[in-house]
Design an enzyme around this catalytic site. Structure first.
Site, PDB file in Angstrom:
ATOM      1  N   LYS A   1       0.840  -1.212   0.000  1.00  0.00           N
ATOM      2  CA  LYS A   1       0.000   0.000   0.000  1.00  0.00           C
ATOM      3  C   LYS A   1       0.872   1.258   0.000  1.00  0.00           C
ATOM      4  O   LYS A   1       0.622   2.204  -0.755  1.00  0.00           O
ATOM      5  CB  LYS A   1      -0.921  -0.022   1.227  1.00  0.00           C
ATOM      6  CG  LYS A   1      -1.735   1.228   1.419  1.00  0.00           C
ATOM      7  CD  LYS A   1      -2.780   1.411   0.342  1.00  0.00           C
ATOM      8  CE  LYS A   1      -3.419   2.794   0.421  1.00  0.00           C
ATOM      9  NZ  LYS A   1      -4.338   3.065  -0.673  1.00  0.00           N
TER      10      LYS A   1
ATOM     11  N   CYS B   1      -3.650  10.772   1.606  1.00  0.00           N
ATOM     12  CA  CYS B   1      -2.984   9.509   1.253  1.00  0.00           C
ATOM     13  C   CYS B   1      -1.601   9.764   0.664  1.00  0.00           C
ATOM     14  O   CYS B   1      -0.593   9.528   1.306  1.00  0.00           O
ATOM     15  CB  CYS B   1      -3.847   8.722   0.270  1.00  0.00           C
ATOM     16  SG  CYS B   1      -5.342   8.071   1.042  1.00  0.00           S
TER      17      CYS B   1
END
Ligand code: NAD
Length: 399
Positions: free
Chosen positions: A203, A257
């Site tokens: 991720k 993010c």
């Protein structure tokens, strides 16, 4: 655990697939909203899923967890605002929300349960969660624990939740298998099995890949400005090479993010994540570079016209056509300029913002002397602008 942008869609989907789901959040307002069959975030189709699930008694929400078969944690993972990693002078990830949610579920866990972490997390967080559960008295050998990062795109979550491939990594093989079996009940993409650490790093790698590539484009835009070269033309020409695909530059990188997660790698890399770190710094620097450019434009305007210019900052959100201001470079630029210049701001997706003078985009185009385009909102395309100085950081005017 966590009924936010990432935490609410899976329960809403699962509740419509026959599961009974209990949503937990620390915010009572969110709990009340969900229990009314409504939603507190903007996400296409999610409202229908939640309404149907609540009406069919498949979804309830509460501040307290409940005994369950499967626990999913999707709480925030920001970085600490007030402390830096002294060795790398970089932000430190804050996993306190995960620790807190883990402690909260511990009393409800029983043998055979599956515990899943979906928050974007530094490598080692799933192990940390396991240690916390152990300390809280959970028999770790009797439960299954896995990490499963979420890679959905807000605005398309209900579709991508089903269609995207998924990476699943357990703390041991049995945990990986159990978690993958669960995700295969609703994911039509491929469910790829690995270890918890690899899944955590996957991720962070995905978001760092985006950050590094955008940093390259942003660096080119700064170099081209010095060399008096049109960066858009340069990128178009370079991308005609069959194996080159340069992204578009902008005013920086924002959102919670891409502008946050690469720091999780830097924080744990003992100075070895040089490219990831430099990309982060380059993208942050791009915003400060824009501030300096606009200040110089304003100075020049004042010299040429003998009056202080009005500067319009066009867009505050971190990307086009949303109202999300988290870590937004456009907001940072506007606030910095507002300290020194006569600034008005335009953000078609929000009503007001403390400390800034928000106006409509057509009013800004009429009254400002310098227009600084920071976000490529659809309202800014094909504007009829005459006799204004323009600084377009996101290629929205001719885009
Ligand atoms: N939003 C995205 O596009 C996206 C995409 C992929 C991954 N992620 C990751 O998903 C995670 C969650 O992000 P989000 O966008 O949903 O955040 P969010 O802020 O929208 O939602 C988080 C929710 O968790 C709640 N919460 C906080 N502490 C809690 C606790 N101890 N127990 C229960 N609830 C708690 C908050 O009240 C909030 O409602 C983060 O790690 C984020 O990086 C986000």
């Amino acid at each position: 655990m966590g009924m936010g942008c990432i935490g609410l869609p899976p329960p809403a989907l699962l509740a419509n697939k026959g599961y009974r789901v209990h949503g937990v959040d620390v915010n009572q307002c969110i709990i009340d909203t969900i229990n009314r069959g409504e939603i507190h975030i903007v996400e296409p189709d999610l409202d229908e899923f939640v309404k149907d699930a609540v009406n069919n008694n498949k979804l309830t929400a509460n501040i307290e967890p409940a005994i369950s078969d499967i626990f999913m944690i999707a709480v925030p993972t920001p970085f600490y605002k007030d402390k830096l990693n002294e060795a790398t002078n970089s932000p430190i990830p804050n996993v306190d929300y995960i620790a807190d949610a883990t402690k909260k579920i511990a009393p409800y866990i029983k043998s055979g349960n599956l515990i899943l972490l979906e928050s974007t997390s530094p490598v080692g967080t799933t192990d940390m969660m396991t240690d916390i559960l152990k300390k809280e008295g959970v028999n770790i050998d009797s439960v299954f624990i896995a990490y499963s990062p979420e890679r959905v795109l807000p605005g398309h979550i209900m579709r991508e939740l089903i269609e995207n491939d998924r990476v699943i990594g357990g703390i041991n093989t049995e945990s990986t298998i159990r978690a993958a079996e669960f995700y295969r009940t609703f994911v039509e993409g491929e469910v790829l099995e690995t270890t918890a650490k690899t899944a955590e790093m996957a991720k962070l790698t995905e978001n760092s890949f985006r950050d590094v590539n955008i940093a390259f484009a942003n660096e080119l835009s700064i170099l081209c400005d010095d060399m008096n070269i049109d960066v858009k033309e340069l990128i178009l020409l370079s991308n005609r090479h069959p194996r080159v695909n340069i992204l578009n530059p902008g005013c920086g990188v924002g959102g919670h993010c891409i502008s946050v997660d690469p720091w999780f790698i830097v924080d744990s890399a003992n100075g070895k994540a040089k490219m990831v770190e430099q990309a982060r710094r380059t993208n942050d620097y791009k915003a400060d570079w824009v501030v300096e450019k606009v200040k110089n434009m304003a100075l020049q305007f004042e010299r040429d016209n003998n009056k202080v210019p009005k500067v319009a900052c066009m867009g505050l959100a971190f990307k086009p056509d949303i109202d999300d201001l988290r870590e937004s470079p456009a907001l940072h630029i506007t606030q910095e300029l507002n300290k020194k210049l006569d600034v008005i701001a335009v953000e078609p997706n929000i009503q007001d913002f403390q400390g800034l003078k928000l106006v409509r985009y057509d009013d800004a185009c009429n009254s400002a002397d310098i227009l600084v385009f920071l976000v490529a909102h659809k309202q800014f395309k094909n504007l009829d602008i005459v006799n204004k100085q323009i600084f377009d950081t996101c290629d929205v005017i001719n885009g």
